[in-house]
Design a protein around this motif. Structure first.
Motif, PDB file in Angstrom:
ATOM      1  N   GLU A  45       0.831  -1.199   0.000  1.00  0.00           N
ATOM      2  CA  GLU A  45       0.000   0.000   0.000  1.00  0.00           C
ATOM      3  C   GLU A  45       0.867   1.252   0.000  1.00  0.00           C
ATOM      4  O   GLU A  45       1.681   1.451   0.892  1.00  0.00           O
ATOM      5  CB  GLU A  45      -0.930   0.024   1.213  1.00  0.00           C
ATOM      6  CG  GLU A  45      -1.855   1.248   1.221  1.00  0.00           C
ATOM      7  CD  GLU A  45      -2.865   1.222   2.352  1.00  0.00           C
ATOM      8  OE1 GLU A  45      -2.755   2.075   3.267  1.00  0.00           O
ATOM      9  OE2 GLU A  45      -3.744   0.332   2.326  1.00  0.00           O
ATOM     10  N   GLN A  62       0.761   5.658  -0.656  1.00  0.00           N
ATOM     11  CA  GLN A  62      -0.126   6.782  -0.384  1.00  0.00           C
ATOM     12  C   GLN A  62       0.075   7.857  -1.437  1.00  0.00           C
ATOM     13  O   GLN A  62       1.192   8.063  -1.919  1.00  0.00           O
ATOM     14  CB  GLN A  62       0.141   7.390   0.998  1.00  0.00           C
ATOM     15  CG  GLN A  62      -0.397   6.583   2.156  1.00  0.00           C
ATOM     16  CD  GLN A  62      -0.298   7.361   3.457  1.00  0.00           C
ATOM     17  OE1 GLN A  62       0.546   8.245   3.612  1.00  0.00           O
ATOM     18  NE2 GLN A  62      -1.170   7.043   4.402  1.00  0.00           N
ATOM     19  N   PRO A 112      -4.882   6.132   0.334  1.00  0.00           N
ATOM     20  CA  PRO A 112      -4.251   4.844  -0.003  1.00  0.00           C
ATOM     21  C   PRO A 112      -4.217   4.611  -1.513  1.00  0.00           C
ATOM     22  O   PRO A 112      -5.136   5.018  -2.238  1.00  0.00           O
ATOM     23  CB  PRO A 112      -5.133   3.822   0.709  1.00  0.00           C
ATOM     24  CG  PRO A 112      -6.437   4.519   0.940  1.00  0.00           C
ATOM     25  CD  PRO A 112      -6.115   5.961   1.122  1.00  0.00           C
ATOM     26  N   HIS A 165      -3.085   1.485  -4.406  1.00  0.00           N
ATOM     27  CA  HIS A 165      -2.619   0.130  -4.689  1.00  0.00           C
ATOM     28  C   HIS A 165      -2.391  -0.017  -6.194  1.00  0.00           C
ATOM     29  O   HIS A 165      -3.174   0.498  -7.001  1.00  0.00           O
ATOM     30  CB  HIS A 165      -3.630  -0.913  -4.226  1.00  0.00           C
ATOM     31  CG  HIS A 165      -3.839  -0.919  -2.735  1.00  0.00           C
ATOM     32  ND1 HIS A 165      -4.733  -0.076  -2.115  1.00  0.00           N
ATOM     33  CD2 HIS A 165      -3.245  -1.655  -1.745  1.00  0.00           C
ATOM     34  CE1 HIS A 165      -4.705  -0.296  -0.811  1.00  0.00           C
ATOM     35  NE2 HIS A 165      -3.806  -1.240  -0.562  1.00  0.00           N
TER      36      HIS A 165
END
Length: 412
Positions: free
Chosen positions: A272, A274, A280, A282
């Motif tokens: 993960e 940022q 967040p 991905h």
């Protein structure tokens, strides 16, 4: 952590050159005798128990070298930590590089800096007692460093300051310490051979200074110009085509089999990141697109050089399913630091941040920039180490843009 095998070899060579310098090499037998409590004649096997003398030398040499290394490793870690905060300032980098060049000119003999000829080591005439005494002697030896070695050490510390973190500085300092410590230990095990070597080698001591000076001038030039990270680039690594591959246990595909056909592509690690807005992020959100994931840092000069090319590729190829992503896992690259960087250098593609451990999960190893090419199924198809040209990137990207998830090779 901006460090590569080449950096490590340079640091180790710096330690070895320090050992061979006129300030250390002639004193080695005396130090061995001082820290072991055994006379030179005894070390040569002229009376007493040879095995007992060697045992004393080995044990006390190890303690001496530990004490020696404690100072250098602490200096290296500090240099890396401080350097990561200030190396992005061009004036700091330029002044630091010029100082290292001056040290190099001093060693060659073109400049004479009087204060570098001071020897601040203060030792008692009494021999140290046991392992603790040898440990203390090593610390004292390092803390009161001599003129010939001070410039070399300064060059390695300056290189450590460009690593982007205390871990990189610690690694470089460890290799420097090893380059100095290992010969000390070997000498203790073969004092007769060392004395024979020294008799023949002492006429070349100034040549060691000249070589050391040239190395420092080169390092200083790279630091001042902002190209010290070139030491971790793929261009330099290509000059050593098999060394890092052998160390990493890599094996080339059999001849006649195209790399794409013989490889088993692994998915990118599930981690993960940022966004700069602390949301967040991905990589799985980009499935169905070809992704170029570039690990970079604001203090990395080669990283900066690649950004205009990344901007151009994002603009020209995004309609075909391409996405450019820049990821920083440097602890000094806060969201505000990156935004400040972008005021000078525009990044017209997705920028994300992450914990330092993410780089290790990808298997980055030391050095920046490191770039991964992901196919539409999120698998790593190619890895680029160091600064890479747009032509090389596009040669790998464009075939994947014509490849769909259904036709892409599956992991067995």
């Amino acid at each position: 952590m901006q460090i590569s095998l080449v950096n490590m070899l340079i640091a180790f060579a710096g330690g070895l050159l320090s050992f061979l310098s006129p300030c250390v090499l002639p004193l080695v037998p005396g130090y061995l005798s001082l820290m072991s409590g055994v006379s030179i004649d005894h070390l040569k096997g002229e009376g007493g128990s040879r095995s007992a003398a060697l045992r004393a030398v080995v044990v006390n040499s190890i303690a001496f070298n530990i004490g020696l290394s404690v100072i250098f490793i602490a200096l290296g870690a500090t240099a890396g930590l401080v350097g990561s905060s200030i190396i992005s300032n061009p004036w700091v980098r330029i002044i630091g590089g010029i100082v290292i060049i001056i040290f190099g000119l001093h060693l060659i003999g073109l400049l004479k800096i009087k204060w570098l000829y001071r020897d601040t080591r203060q030792f008692s005439s009494e021999k140290p007692r046991g392992v603790l005494g040898s440990l203390t002697l090593g610390i004292a030896f390092a803390a009161g460093w001599t003129p010939c070695i001070g410039p070399i050490l300064g060059g390695i510390m300056a290189l450590a300051a460009t690593t982007g973190g205390w871990k990189g500085g610690l690694v470089l300092a460890t290799f420097y310490s090893a380059g100095l410590a290992v010969p000390f230990l070997i000498t203790g095990l073969g004092i007769n051979q060392f004395l024979g070597f020294y008799t023949k080698f002492r006429k070349h001591l100034h040549k060691v200074e000249v070589v050391s000076g040239i190395v420092l001038i080169l390092i200083g030039g790279l630091i001042a110009s902002g190209y010290s990270s070139w030491l971790a680039s793929s261009r330099l690594a290509s000059m050593l085509p098999n060394l890092e591959g052998v160390l990493a246990g890599k094996v080339k595909p059999p001849e006649g089999i195209p790399p794409a056909a013989s490889a088993k592509f692994q998915p990118a690690p599930e981690v993960e990141f940022q966004t700069l807005d602390a949301q967040p992020f991905h990589l799985t959100s980009l499935r169905g697109r070809v992704v170029l994931l570039n690990f970079w840092a604001t203090w990395c000069i080669p990283c900066r050089a690649e950004i205009p090319e990344f901007n151009a590729m994002q603009k020209e190829l995004q309609a075909r399913g391409f996405t450019m992503v820049g990821a920083s896992v440097s602890p000094v690259d806060t969201a505000d630091a990156i935004r400040s960087f972008q005021k000078d250098v525009k990044q017209e593609y997705t920028i994300i941040r992450g914990a330092e451990e993410i780089g290790a999960k990808f298997g980055n190893g030391p050095g920046l920039p490191v770039t991964y090419l992901l196919d539409r199924d999120g698998r790593i198809r190619q890895k680029f180490i160091g600064q890479t040209s747009r032509e090389n990137f596009e040669a790998a990207i464009k075939p994947l843009l014509d490849e769909t998830s259904a036709t892409a090779q599956r992991v067995e």
